[in-house]
Design an enzyme around this catalytic site. Sequence first.
Site, PDB file in Angstrom:
ATOM      1  N   THR C  13       0.991  -1.263  -0.060  1.00  0.00           N
ATOM      2  CA  THR C  13       0.068   0.389  -0.058  1.00  0.00           C
ATOM      3  C   THR C  13       0.801   1.302  -0.461  1.00  0.00           C
ATOM      4  O   THR C  13       0.562   2.332  -0.388  1.00  0.00           O
ATOM      5  CB  THR C  13      -0.819   0.055   1.117  1.00  0.00           C
ATOM      6  OG1 THR C  13       0.172  -0.034   2.572  1.00  0.00           O
ATOM      7  CG2 THR C  13      -1.731  -0.858   1.229  1.00  0.00           C
ATOM      8  N   GLY C  14       2.228   1.610   0.020  1.00  0.00           N
ATOM      9  CA  GLY C  14       3.213   1.997   0.224  1.00  0.00           C
ATOM     10  C   GLY C  14       3.795   2.871  -1.280  1.00  0.00           C
ATOM     11  O   GLY C  14       3.017   2.319  -2.125  1.00  0.00           O
ATOM     12  N   THR C  15       4.405   3.721  -0.995  1.00  0.00           N
ATOM     13  CA  THR C  15       4.436   4.737  -2.350  1.00  0.00           C
ATOM     14  C   THR C  15       4.966   3.747  -3.120  1.00  0.00           C
ATOM     15  O   THR C  15       5.322   3.339  -4.938  1.00  0.00           O
ATOM     16  CB  THR C  15       5.479   5.617  -2.410  1.00  0.00           C
ATOM     17  OG1 THR C  15       6.070   5.829  -1.778  1.00  0.00           O
ATOM     18  CG2 THR C  15       4.731   6.847  -1.746  1.00  0.00           C
ATOM     19  N   SER C  38       0.066  -3.951   6.818  1.00  0.00           N
ATOM     20  CA  SER C  38       0.062  -4.187   7.616  1.00  0.00           C
ATOM     21  C   SER C  38      -1.510  -4.741   7.884  1.00  0.00           C
ATOM     22  O   SER C  38      -2.084  -4.790   7.538  1.00  0.00           O
ATOM     23  CB  SER C  38       0.629  -2.483   9.034  1.00  0.00           C
ATOM     24  OG  SER C  38      -0.852  -1.721   8.027  1.00  0.00           O
ATOM     25  N   SER C  41      -4.239  -2.674   7.952  1.00  0.00           N
ATOM     26  CA  SER C  41      -5.146  -2.823   6.151  1.00  0.00           C
ATOM     27  C   SER C  41      -5.625  -4.294   5.332  1.00  0.00           C
ATOM     28  O   SER C  41      -6.606  -4.496   4.971  1.00  0.00           O
ATOM     29  CB  SER C  41      -3.739  -2.675   4.817  1.00  0.00           C
ATOM     30  OG  SER C  41      -3.537  -1.446   5.679  1.00  0.00           O
ATOM     31  N   LEU C  85       8.460  -2.300   2.149  1.00  0.00           N
ATOM     32  CA  LEU C  85       8.550  -1.935   3.507  1.00  0.00           C
ATOM     33  C   LEU C  85       9.204  -0.944   4.181  1.00  0.00           C
ATOM     34  O   LEU C  85      10.461  -0.942   3.691  1.00  0.00           O
ATOM     35  CB  LEU C  85       8.649  -3.409   4.322  1.00  0.00           C
ATOM     36  CG  LEU C  85       7.296  -4.908   4.763  1.00  0.00           C
ATOM     37  CD1 LEU C  85       8.492  -6.051   4.964  1.00  0.00           C
ATOM     38  CD2 LEU C  85       6.647  -4.623   4.894  1.00  0.00           C
ATOM     39  N   ASP C  86       8.609  -0.880   4.963  1.00  0.00           N
ATOM     40  CA  ASP C  86       9.655   0.334   5.782  1.00  0.00           C
ATOM     41  C   ASP C  86      11.116   0.029   6.247  1.00  0.00           C
ATOM     42  O   ASP C  86      10.334  -1.335   7.418  1.00  0.00           O
ATOM     43  CB  ASP C  86       8.667   1.120   6.432  1.00  0.00           C
ATOM     44  CG  ASP C  86       7.788   2.198   5.911  1.00  0.00           C
ATOM     45  OD1 ASP C  86       8.384   3.016   4.877  1.00  0.00           O
ATOM     46  OD2 ASP C  86       7.146   2.886   6.032  1.00  0.00           O
ATOM     47  N   CYS C 152      17.864   4.720  -3.500  1.00  0.00           N
ATOM     48  CA  CYS C 152      17.754   5.574  -5.193  1.00  0.00           C
ATOM     49  C   CYS C 152      19.039   6.392  -5.138  1.00  0.00           C
ATOM     50  O   CYS C 152      18.976   6.520  -6.302  1.00  0.00           O
ATOM     51  CB  CYS C 152      16.578   6.170  -4.805  1.00  0.00           C
ATOM     52  SG  CYS C 152      16.087   7.589  -2.883  1.00  0.00           S
ATOM     53  N   HIS C 249      15.445  12.302  -8.713  1.00  0.00           N
ATOM     54  CA  HIS C 249      16.822  12.743  -8.225  1.00  0.00           C
ATOM     55  C   HIS C 249      17.846  13.711  -9.375  1.00  0.00           C
ATOM     56  O   HIS C 249      18.172  12.712 -10.325  1.00  0.00           O
ATOM     57  CB  HIS C 249      17.731  11.217  -6.688  1.00  0.00           C
ATOM     58  CG  HIS C 249      16.653  11.500  -6.267  1.00  0.00           C
ATOM     59  ND1 HIS C 249      15.395  12.138  -5.529  1.00  0.00           N
ATOM     60  CD2 HIS C 249      16.551  10.455  -5.725  1.00  0.00           C
ATOM     61  CE1 HIS C 249      14.865  11.542  -4.370  1.00  0.00           C
ATOM     62  NE2 HIS C 249      15.799  10.052  -4.439  1.00  0.00           N
ATOM     63  N   ASN C 336      13.759   8.260  -9.155  1.00  0.00           N
ATOM     64  CA  ASN C 336      13.627   7.288  -7.712  1.00  0.00           C
ATOM     65  C   ASN C 336      13.255   6.528  -7.740  1.00  0.00           C
ATOM     66  O   ASN C 336      13.667   5.790  -6.217  1.00  0.00           O
ATOM     67  CB  ASN C 336      14.047   8.218  -6.882  1.00  0.00           C
ATOM     68  CG  ASN C 336      12.579   9.214  -6.658  1.00  0.00           C
ATOM     69  OD1 ASN C 336      12.185   9.846  -7.674  1.00  0.00           O
ATOM     70  ND2 ASN C 336      11.997   9.459  -5.272  1.00  0.00           N
TER      71      ASN C 336
END
Lengths: 358, 358, 358, 358
Positions: C13-15, C38, C41, C85-86, C152, C249, C336
């Site tokens: 679900t993240g970028t 997570s 979600s 994942l973070d 990145c 970038h 990036n």
Amino acid sequence: MPPTKKAGILGATGTVGQRFILLLANHPQFAIHALGASSRSAGKPYFEATKWKQSSPIPDNVKKLVVKECVAEEFSECDVVFSGLDADVAGDIELAFLKANLVVFSNAKNYRRDPAVPLIVPTVNTSHLALIPHQRALHSLSKGFIITNANCSTTGLVVPLKALQDAFGPLDRVLVQTMQAISGAGYPGVPSLDIIDNVVPFISGEEEKMEWETLKILGDLDTSATAFTPLAETRVSATCNRVPVIDGHTMSVSLSFARRPAPEPEDVARAMRDYTCEAQVLGCYSAPGRAIVVTEEQDRPQPRLDRDVEGGQTVTVGRIRNCNVLDIKFTLLVHNTVLGAAGSSVLNAEVAVAKGLI
Amino acid sequence: MPPTKKAGILGATGTVGQRFILLLANHPQFAIHALGASSRSAGKPYFEATKWKQSSPIPDNVKKLVVKECVAEEFSECDVVFSGLDADVAGDIELAFLKANLVVFSNAKNYRRDPAVPLIVPTVNTSHLALIPHQRALHSLSKGFIITNANCSTTGLVVPLKALQDAFGPLDRVLVQTMQAISGAGYPGVPSLDIIDNVVPFISGEEEKMEWETLKILGDLDTSATAFTPLAETRVSATCNRVPVIDGHTMSVSLSFARRPAPEPEDVARAMRDYTCEAQVLGCYSAPGRAIVVTEEQDRPQPRLDRDVEGGQTVTVGRIRNCNVLDIKFTLLVHNTVLGAAGSSVLNAEVAVAKGLI
Amino acid sequence: MPPTKKAGILGATGTVGQRFILLLANHPQFAIHALGASSRSAGKPYFEATKWKQSSPIPDNVKKLVVKECVAEEFSECDVVFSGLDADVAGDIELAFLKANLVVFSNAKNYRRDPAVPLIVPTVNTSHLALIPHQRALHSLSKGFIITNANCSTTGLVVPLKALQDAFGPLDRVLVQTMQAISGAGYPGVPSLDIIDNVVPFISGEEEKMEWETLKILGDLDTSATAFTPLAETRVSATCNRVPVIDGHTMSVSLSFARRPAPEPEDVARAMRDYTCEAQVLGCYSAPGRAIVVTEEQDRPQPRLDRDVEGGQTVTVGRIRNCNVLDIKFTLLVHNTVLGAAGSSVLNAEVAVAKGLI
Amino acid sequence: MPPTKKAGILGATGTVGQRFILLLANHPQFAIHALGASSRSAGKPYFEATKWKQSSPIPDNVKKLVVKECVAEEFSECDVVFSGLDADVAGDIELAFLKANLVVFSNAKNYRRDPAVPLIVPTVNTSHLALIPHQRALHSLSKGFIITNANCSTTGLVVPLKALQDAFGPLDRVLVQTMQAISGAGYPGVPSLDIIDNVVPFISGEEEKMEWETLKILGDLDTSATAFTPLAETRVSATCNRVPVIDGHTMSVSLSFARRPAPEPEDVARAMRDYTCEAQVLGCYSAPGRAIVVTEEQDRPQPRLDRDVEGGQTVTVGRIRNCNVLDIKFTLLVHNTVLGAAGSSVLNAEVAVAKGLI
């Protein structure tokens, strides 16, 4: 099967011209045959003559095409000529092309109010092409004609208005406020000092265009197909603002219907979802799958996220709800340099081909 | 002469709190005496507790003030307490402060609809302060009271509406579309991925606030000064958009009057130019020289160029012209974190001092 | 022929997860089989669980996939698992997946410095995949392994450095200053109040990553393919800045070579143009046509115009010229969130398939 | 006491000219006496001749001043003339003014390399004013002279370099990469299509100016005060980028010292904090309280938050730390249209007054 129609592009080095090039680069019917620009550019290969500002590169088959002067003789082999010329030169050049029996699809404002020139948004009023025989007769032309498309903001507005007019009868009043992208002003266009961290609440001539063009586009052709009858009962009020957005004009619209009781928001949403246009029925290559996309999310449409939906040829509508002052309000988004400019011309031309006019 | 009134600031580490600090740093009447924030910040010197986001630095006399918890005992010496608290905590805390007989000027929405709480825009309806004795009686207070100021967008809208209502009688319909700055959402507020090269056509709860608060602010106090009578005949329709602007809400307004014939644009411009408010008459320190600034240039007001006019305490109006749908349309600009937030509270407090309420 | 490898996406679900979905939506080898996020979600259809921020819509075949918890059992059918994942959760989850004998391609920083984990930029050092047998042996795995891709900014830097190292031998010193896009910080990421009309000259941990990762990526694998030998003689100094750009970038690089005399700018340009990598030789689907694009125009690369060249999988280099302080300086651009993140993982996986590791 | 020196402003309608007007509007020594612009503007009242782009309004006493042609006779009463002319016309006009025995402070690049013209950054090298007698002698002038100030980027760079050179002796190598504001390009300047969501990694001629001007400014005057001796041992390498920021140039600097061992970051910070310049000692009105502001926060300076510190006449430095390649690196910020342009000229003139040269 390679494309069979030869296409010319006038004003090819400008921002609208660059969009024409991208839209035609892989077109199944039209092959880019000739590029025209100012005498300053003429004689140079295209990649040297233009300051390319698109995020896709210049198509390889266009890069080295030598730019021509915008004179009709240079475009005599073209089956269709797309004009992205600025208004200050479009009047004379487009008229000369027309008189040379060429087919012209123009983005300029010069002939939009001409009583013998159709002003066509391709997902709205391609029926107005029926006036072409009359136009040809006036100018004694065998195959040439000229079609204009509408101002970019008008274009976004009239698509949902047409759907509502078809479904619920005449509109009474329409109030629209725009938040327009910088690409609408061309290049160099809007100075960055004017628009970063800013809004400019004025675009010269834009409000008048929206208020007038809407009436012609949504109006009828008379039974003899020799004259337009603009809407007489609908009143349009436009306020135009420039915002720091690259592409995509967003508009807040409030409107009322002649019919009482007015339709409810869910009726309006359904009418927009169900709306189809002639360009879709004819199976035109650039016709959007959906002429209007209705979003469910309460914070959409947004230009950065929605402008490329349906290749930029649709209008996205969201936030359909009741209005305390008029009947209904909603937000719409149109890609100003695709459906709002070059994309309209290309799709108009596809419809004209399908109808045997080219 | 040093300031004689001790001022507390609740929510001092947030963006509204930071504006309170800047507005009060050199104030002739109010001295910053106590800063309150969440328990996470309490106990720390201010410069450590806050993420300062203003372009002027933290005033030296505030830098090392130790932040307190937002409990009334810690603010008992304050003659006036300014609240920049978020709505999720403002309700309980502000009520506790009121019950502790403190004077509270709140930016939060919690008590704006309370029938015993004045909702005051300082250049519009300071006459509503007359309800304070009734409010004190209700709560059996000797000196405490609570005043709220309006939503930042409502604030910008009601100033010119008040001028028109005073000059031409009741307004019939008001349609407003906003282009609001990101600072209105606080910090961290709007993610940059949501707003760069974009417009977000939705701000939660904002349209309802504009439509409702306007009626209370422009309405009357009954003859016994114990109740408000909101406008009943005026209908307001608001559409709220977020744009990539740091400070300054720009709005396109269309409206009609009850009176026929309606005033012409030049009458409207004159009425706005001539408008003065009680805060000016009382000579309040933060009152703008002109409560409304009417611009001549056709492309103004613009947030980056006009938001700091009159120290951010005025509303700038431009492009006054006829509307095809209602009577008149114009564009306005309000500095959303000055007159639209902390600046309103400070000026409201100055008026209250001038009237002997503090 | 439909894709034959089942792919899972963690952090879907993240970028970065959203980019994985777009890159795999029409992939010829990998079919999206399972999405993990997570527990907040998990259990929801994807379109409800995510705040989609891409300009292309959610692919239809993904919209209604039910999101799973990030536990290995839920992904046991997957031939390959992509992790967006973070860092705060990636460590534990990715290790659990590895121990469950799954194949993991990670974007997180957690295992980049692990002596048994290859840190691979797919157009640079896919030779490091040779360490996989050693990694499997360490963990007693039959088929599972874990590969990380680089930060990145590191990714953009090492591609031209690799070309220069291959052509001219060891680099002596490298000084790089970045101007990084906001999408690199994920969503909500950078608050708009921090970055509109602004530059933030600091990104936590970023400079250390660039200075360290570069040495591992450009270093060797020992002859037994059981250990990495990072560059020992090259010194890298990085300064990282955030600028108001959505994607892409941009970096200013100055560097010196060990060899004397140093190559001239035209030698450097030629070496970059001629550079090819293993992913290209293997004919991988996502490999760029050109691993490095060298621009001629003196004012390029620019993020808005060049980030999508070669589908975002290339590095664009321009302004190659002599440096008064070191030998050579140039400007580079990397997308990036494509080559700099999800695009690296996908291409790494394609190389692994081509080498029979999956 | 009213100001006693009459000031003229050339190029008064441009962005630098507008800054001059704001800086002189309430100046204690200089009164705006005459405004010069192109013949297109001459004869018009100032407010009609200019497109005012500042966030403060046009000062009332300037609004209706009639703009003159830029000919020396029209400015013969002026004690000092500030020039914000563009380089294409500045050469001839400034020379004519000089020959007419007028005192000229120029922002243009034309005479910066002239061996008889001081190139002065007012917080760095006002000692170079000692060459004025020589210049007057050359041109047989009794009171006239011409002083130029530096390019906006050079100006920001040399202030901390001067502090370091004074404290630690000669600099060996300086590598600087800029992120420059759009206001540096004047108006209309940078098209918004070029810079929103973008970085432009090139500014014509800018790198050469930074590399060359730095050596003259930080160099010496010979003992006879008739010639400059630019630094011979220091090498400067500059890379210039344009970013979407309104005002304020941010730069990443890496440098090495001739002395070994090099100073540590804390030594560097102290030297910068302790640095004072002659303009401060002389008590000049526009001199900053601190010639260099050293920030503590790890993510500063930032243009939007720090550009107005000390009225825009300081240079803010942050992130002082060791560099892996050279000795020390840091980030600096200069307000490009204040200290970087008009503010330098005004402060230079104040110093000249204090020294009895005007």
